[in-house]
Design an enzyme around this catalytic site. Structure first.
Site, mmCIF file in Angstrom:
data_model
loop_
_atom_site.group_PDB
_atom_site.id
_atom_site.type_symbol
_atom_site.label_atom_id
_atom_site.label_comp_id
_atom_site.label_asym_id
_atom_site.label_seq_id
_atom_site.Cartn_x
_atom_site.Cartn_y
_atom_site.Cartn_z
ATOM 1 N N ARG A 1 26.114 35.783 46.650
ATOM 2 C CA ARG A 1 25.391 36.232 45.455
ATOM 3 C C ARG A 1 24.297 35.220 45.168
ATOM 4 O O ARG A 1 24.553 34.014 45.094
ATOM 5 C CB ARG A 1 26.311 36.367 44.246
ATOM 6 C CG ARG A 1 25.518 36.854 43.018
ATOM 7 C CD ARG A 1 26.376 37.306 41.853
ATOM 8 N NE ARG A 1 25.499 37.915 40.845
ATOM 9 C CZ ARG A 1 25.844 38.879 40.016
ATOM 10 N NH1 ARG A 1 27.057 39.386 40.060
ATOM 11 N NH2 ARG A 1 24.977 39.365 39.137
ATOM 12 N N ARG B 1 29.858 36.114 39.023
ATOM 13 C CA ARG B 1 30.593 37.358 38.774
ATOM 14 C C ARG B 1 30.329 38.381 39.875
ATOM 15 O O ARG B 1 29.409 38.247 40.677
ATOM 16 C CB ARG B 1 30.246 37.922 37.396
ATOM 17 C CG ARG B 1 28.772 38.143 37.159
ATOM 18 C CD ARG B 1 28.516 38.775 35.779
ATOM 19 N NE ARG B 1 27.097 38.845 35.508
ATOM 20 C CZ ARG B 1 26.434 38.051 34.650
ATOM 21 N NH1 ARG B 1 27.077 37.132 33.978
ATOM 22 N NH2 ARG B 1 25.138 38.194 34.479
ATOM 23 N N GLU C 1 25.577 50.735 36.771
ATOM 24 C CA GLU C 1 25.150 50.224 35.455
ATOM 25 C C GLU C 1 23.630 50.053 35.370
ATOM 26 O O GLU C 1 23.055 50.101 34.278
ATOM 27 C CB GLU C 1 25.821 48.880 35.165
ATOM 28 C CG GLU C 1 27.314 48.976 34.861
ATOM 29 C CD GLU C 1 28.169 49.314 36.088
ATOM 30 O OE1 GLU C 1 27.769 48.960 37.220
ATOM 31 O OE2 GLU C 1 29.229 49.940 35.912
ATOM 32 N N ASN C 2 22.988 49.869 36.518
ATOM 33 C CA ASN C 2 21.534 49.657 36.498
ATOM 34 C C ASN C 2 20.758 50.879 35.991
ATOM 35 O O ASN C 2 19.587 50.767 35.607
ATOM 36 C CB ASN C 2 21.006 49.248 37.889
ATOM 37 C CG ASN C 2 21.422 47.851 38.321
ATOM 38 O OD1 ASN C 2 21.539 47.577 39.515
ATOM 39 N ND2 ASN C 2 21.636 46.944 37.363
ATOM 40 N N ASP D 1 20.470 39.203 43.519
ATOM 41 C CA ASP D 1 20.210 39.092 42.081
ATOM 42 C C ASP D 1 19.131 38.049 41.803
ATOM 43 O O ASP D 1 18.949 37.106 42.572
ATOM 44 C CB ASP D 1 21.524 38.706 41.377
ATOM 45 C CG ASP D 1 21.471 38.966 39.872
ATOM 46 O OD1 ASP D 1 20.571 39.711 39.423
ATOM 47 O OD2 ASP D 1 22.324 38.420 39.147
ATOM 48 N N ARG E 1 8.725 42.252 35.370
ATOM 49 C CA ARG E 1 9.932 42.264 36.208
ATOM 50 C C ARG E 1 9.730 43.007 37.535
ATOM 51 O O ARG E 1 10.328 42.664 38.553
ATOM 52 C CB ARG E 1 11.092 42.937 35.446
ATOM 53 C CG ARG E 1 11.615 42.149 34.250
ATOM 54 C CD ARG E 1 12.714 42.935 33.532
ATOM 55 N NE ARG E 1 13.811 43.266 34.424
ATOM 56 C CZ ARG E 1 14.827 42.438 34.692
ATOM 57 N NH1 ARG E 1 14.891 41.268 34.120
ATOM 58 N NH2 ARG E 1 15.782 42.805 35.521
ATOM 59 N N SER F 1 23.108 49.321 41.011
ATOM 60 C CA SER F 1 24.479 49.594 40.561
ATOM 61 C C SER F 1 24.520 50.807 39.636
ATOM 62 O O SER F 1 23.482 51.240 39.109
ATOM 63 C CB SER F 1 25.038 48.370 39.827
ATOM 64 O OG SER F 1 24.449 48.252 38.543
ATOM 65 N N ASN G 1 15.731 38.899 40.645
ATOM 66 C CA ASN G 1 14.329 39.342 40.726
ATOM 67 C C ASN G 1 13.621 39.203 39.380
ATOM 68 O O ASN G 1 12.473 38.773 39.304
ATOM 69 C CB ASN G 1 14.259 40.811 41.139
ATOM 70 C CG ASN G 1 14.745 41.046 42.554
ATOM 71 O OD1 ASN G 1 14.965 40.086 43.300
ATOM 72 N ND2 ASN G 1 14.899 42.298 42.926
ATOM 73 N N GLY G 2 14.335 39.593 38.307
ATOM 74 C CA GLY G 2 13.739 39.552 36.975
ATOM 75 C C GLY G 2 13.419 38.123 36.552
ATOM 76 O O GLY G 2 12.328 37.845 36.043
ATOM 77 N N TRP H 1 12.931 35.579 38.496
ATOM 78 C CA TRP H 1 11.848 35.075 39.352
ATOM 79 C C TRP H 1 10.493 35.456 38.748
ATOM 80 O O TRP H 1 9.582 34.635 38.659
ATOM 81 C CB TRP H 1 11.986 35.669 40.765
ATOM 82 C CG TRP H 1 10.965 35.187 41.745
ATOM 83 C CD1 TRP H 1 11.070 34.117 42.592
ATOM 84 C CD2 TRP H 1 9.667 35.760 41.984
ATOM 85 N NE1 TRP H 1 9.925 33.989 43.339
ATOM 86 C CE2 TRP H 1 9.045 34.985 42.988
ATOM 87 C CE3 TRP H 1 8.972 36.851 41.457
ATOM 88 C CZ2 TRP H 1 7.760 35.256 43.465
ATOM 89 C CZ3 TRP H 1 7.694 37.119 41.925
ATOM 90 C CH2 TRP H 1 7.100 36.329 42.918
#
Ligand code: IPE
Ligand code: IPE
Ligand code: MG
Length: 249
Positions: free
Chosen positions: A195, A201, A74-75, A27, A40, A72, A29-30, A32
């Protein structure tokens, strides 16, 4: 793999106490990219370089299973342009890493709703999985269109059908039966979950499988993550006492 150049950074690891299975929620990347006022997508590009580095390092260290949460369920709700860029990057990664995986005895496997991936991505994915299927140095598992809840729903449906047709006796349902009906049926539960980027989370990752997994959250953003930090996390893991609900030593 020629690990002469990197072996020195691994010297403080106890080979007898390595986690067999490392899982990573990649997690940040955005963030960064945002920090640098980049798009992004640039962050995802840089992040895919980190994937290469970490796959190589895990193989050199002697990790048996490495699971990477790449996309995911959700992605899919991200902007279409970002989803498309991630799919293109995935395809590029699979193509460019094929040789590396063959040379280094790495077998590729995927978990998740693979059928939802674009046809061209699925093709390169299946090709890479087929080409590497005899390799046994390390299993690299990509979680793609993966969601822990969707995996559990799928498992419940499969077991429900089997109880209906009589091939499973409801009284025989036990944790082992559940595990056998998950995407990860052939894979041991993760010993260590990392993570990046500081979020405390799970984000729908391996919900059933992480019951007793050791968790390590680092603030480092995924594109900045590297071998040295991986080794420090593994050293931290080696200091832990895993009790599994029993009393300690
Ligand atoms: C992880 O980085 C990559 C994916 C989830 C595909 P993010 O894109 O989630 O980066 P942040 O969390 O916005 O920084
Ligand atoms: C988790 O990261 C999914 C992947 C790393 C593929 P997200 O960025 O999607 O998770 P949230 O939204 O912060 O929970
Ligand atoms: Mg994120």
């Amino acid at each position: 793999m020629n690990s002469n150049t990197s072996s020195s950074i691994y010297k403080d690891l106890d080979p007898a106490k390595l986690p067999s299975h490392v899982a990573i929620i990649m997690d940040g990347n955005g963030r960064w990219a945002k920090k640098r006022l980049f798009n992004r997508i640039k962050g995802h590009e840089k992040g895919s370089e980190t994937v290469r580095t970490i796959v190589r390092a895990c193989r050199e260290i002697g990790i048996s299973y490495l699971t990477l949460y790449a996309f995911s369920t959700e992605n899919w709700q991200r902007p279409r342009s970002e989803v498309a860029a991630l799919m293109t990057l995935l395809k590029k990664f699979l193509k460019s890493e094929q040789k590396e995986m063959l040379d280094n005895n790495i077998r590729l496997y995927a978990i998740g709703q693979i059928e939802r991936l674009p046809e061209d991505v699925r093709q390169v994915l299946y090709k890479a999985m087929t080409l590497t299927k005899k390799n046994n140095g390390m299993l690299l598992v990509l979680a793609l269109s993966y969601g822990g809840r969707a995996e559990i729903v799928r498992m419940v449906k499969e077991i429900a059908i089997k109880t209906k047709d009589g091939s499973i006796d409801p009284d025989s349902i036990a944790p082992e039966i559940i595990s056998k009906h998950l995407y990860t049926s052939e894979i041991p539960d993760p010993d260590l979950l990392i993570r990046t980027s500081g979020e405390m989370r799970i984000s729908n990752f391996l919900l059933w499988q992480i019951a007793y997994t050791e968790i390590y959250v680092t603030d480092t953003l995924w594109p900045d993550f590297g071998k040295n930090e991986l080794v420090r996390i593994l050293q931290d893991y080696q200091q832990r006492e895993r009790r599994f609900g029993k009393v300690g030593n």
